[in-house]
Scaffold this active site. Structure first.
Site, short mmCIF file in Angstrom:
data_model
loop_
_atom_site.label_atom_id
_atom_site.label_comp_id
_atom_site.label_asym_id
_atom_site.label_seq_id
_atom_site.Cartn_x
_atom_site.Cartn_y
_atom_site.Cartn_z
N PRO A 256 5.81 66.12 -38.42
CA PRO A 256 5.77 65.23 -39.59
C PRO A 256 5.40 65.96 -40.88
CG PRO A 256 4.41 64.36 -37.78
CD PRO A 256 4.80 65.75 -37.41
N GLU B 287 -1.46 65.15 -31.07
CA GLU B 287 -1.83 65.17 -32.49
C GLU B 287 -1.27 66.41 -33.20
OE1 GLU B 287 -3.22 62.51 -34.22
OE2 GLU B 287 -2.60 61.68 -32.29
N ARG C 206 27.97 68.94 -35.37
CA ARG C 206 29.23 68.42 -35.89
C ARG C 206 29.78 69.25 -37.03
NH1 ARG C 206 28.97 65.48 -40.21
NH2 ARG C 206 30.63 64.02 -39.77
N ASP D 93 32.51 63.94 -45.55
CA ASP D 93 31.28 63.18 -45.37
C ASP D 93 30.74 62.72 -46.71
OD1 ASP D 93 31.48 63.73 -42.75
OD2 ASP D 93 29.92 65.27 -42.73
C1 9D3 Z 1 -2.88 61.87 -36.96
C2 9D3 Z 1 -1.83 62.20 -37.91
N1 9D3 Z 1 -0.47 62.06 -37.41
C3 9D3 Z 1 0.47 62.59 -38.43
C4 9D3 Z 1 1.11 61.50 -39.20
C5 9D3 Z 1 -0.32 62.83 -36.18
C6 9D3 Z 1 1.03 62.80 -35.58
C7 9D3 Z 1 1.80 61.66 -35.52
C8 9D3 Z 1 3.04 61.67 -34.90
C9 9D3 Z 1 1.51 63.97 -35.02
C10 9D3 Z 1 2.74 63.97 -34.41
C11 9D3 Z 1 3.50 62.83 -34.33
C12 9D3 Z 1 4.78 62.82 -33.66
N2 9D3 Z 1 5.92 63.03 -34.57
C13 9D3 Z 1 6.58 64.16 -34.58
O1 9D3 Z 1 6.28 65.05 -33.84
C14 9D3 Z 1 7.66 64.33 -35.54
C15 9D3 Z 1 8.16 63.46 -36.57
C16 9D3 Z 1 7.76 62.17 -37.02
O2 9D3 Z 1 6.83 61.51 -36.52
N3 9D3 Z 1 8.45 61.61 -38.07
C17 9D3 Z 1 9.50 62.24 -38.68
N4 9D3 Z 1 9.88 63.45 -38.30
C18 9D3 Z 1 9.21 64.04 -37.25
S1 9D3 Z 1 9.56 65.54 -36.66
C19 9D3 Z 1 8.40 65.49 -35.51
#
Ligand code: 9D3
Length: 252
Positions: free
Chosen positions: A87, A114, A152, A167
């Site tokens: 994220p 986490e 793609r 696209d």
């Molecule tokens: C406690 C803080 N959280 C961050 C917002 C921890 C957390 C939440 C969700 C850590 C990892 C995740 C899982 N998400 C992903 O690994 C992830 C993700 C996403 O949640 N949204 C958009 N793109 C991605 S890429 C990997």
């Protein structure tokens, strides 16, 4: 292109065995290897996560299994993007998809819990990608999004009829409305111009609709795109149509 996906949930990758991605793999244009990080755990319980130093909620993915898995798939080769799905990454978009499609290999690491031990980023990861500002349960779906968008763009993956050059995000505008048979359905008819056989009029109508749709839905895209002189004329027509309320404040 060869893609290695490192995950603790290898069974989530069934969607890459369907449709266009399935065909790309059969044609050997794309090879996807899903690697179970747990198989690289060093202890007898195959532990892949642990408590965070300093305390706090949740678990952190241990470094050793991820280091061993990456070493196993790429050895010491450099110039292979090692991408952490997280994220906190830069937001994935079409431009990044094109960049990644230029490589003949990439490694995607799916984060979970986490997060991952920071030393994975320090020593292994060359790029960190998010797919947008919403919270998912892990990096597996994002990894599939990246594989799909990149695959793609590999020459031959799409049929000749569908060029990625057309696209909407490639030409910078949203797509025009499409119709197929029947000519009339539930009292709604296909615009006359599309049945006219007048290819120049059709091209102009479609371009105008693309501009209109982009103006109404994604005006941010219009700031980026280079408009031709004809585009400027069409966009002015669109704006006049809207002012004249022919637009009724929405499309058509
Ligand atoms: C406690 C803080 N959280 C961050 C917002 C921890 C957390 C939440 C969700 C850590 C990892 C995740 C899982 N998400 C992903 O690994 C992830 C993700 C996403 O949640 N949204 C958009 N793109 C991605 S890429 C990997």
């Amino acid at each position: 292109m060869e893609v290695d996906i490192l995950t603790i949930f290898p069974d989530m990758f069934k969607p890459l065995e369907e449709s266009i991605i399935k065909r790309a793999r059969e044609k050997k244009l794309l090879s996807v290897r899903v690697v179970d990080i747990r198989e690289f755990a060093t202890d007898k319980h195959k532990k892949v996560d642990d408590y965070p130093f300093g305390g706090g909620a949740g678990m952190v993915m241990k470094p050793e299994p991820i280091f061993r898995a990456v070493r196993n798939v790429i050895g010491d080769s450099d110039n292979v993007p090692v991408i952490l799905m997280s994220p906190q990454g830069e937001t994935f978009n079409q431009k990044i998809a094109y960049e990644l499609a230029q490589y003949d290999r990439m490694v995607l690491i799916c984060g979970h819990y986490e997060g991952v031990d920071e030393r994975v980023r320090e020593a292994l990861v060359t790029r960190e990608l998010s797919i947008g500002d919403y919270v998912l349960t892990g990096g597996e779906l994002p990894a599939m999004v990246v594989v799909d968008a990149v695959a793609r763009l590999i020459p031959g993956v799409l049929g000749d009829e569908t060029s990625p050059k057309e696209d909407s995000f490639a030409n910078g505008l949203l797509e025009y409305p499409q119709y197929t048979r029947p000519r009339e359905y539930a009292g709604m008819s296909v615009p006359d111009v599309l049945l006219s056989g007048n290819h120049e009029a059709i091209r102009r109508w479609r371009r105008k609709k693309s501009l209109e749709r982009t103006l109404l839905r994604r005006p941010d895209l219009l700031q980026e795109v280079k408009l031709s002189e004809e585009d400027k004329v069409l966009l002015n027509e669109v704006k006049e149509d809207i002012k004249a309320k022919i637009g009724n404040n929405k499309e058509e």
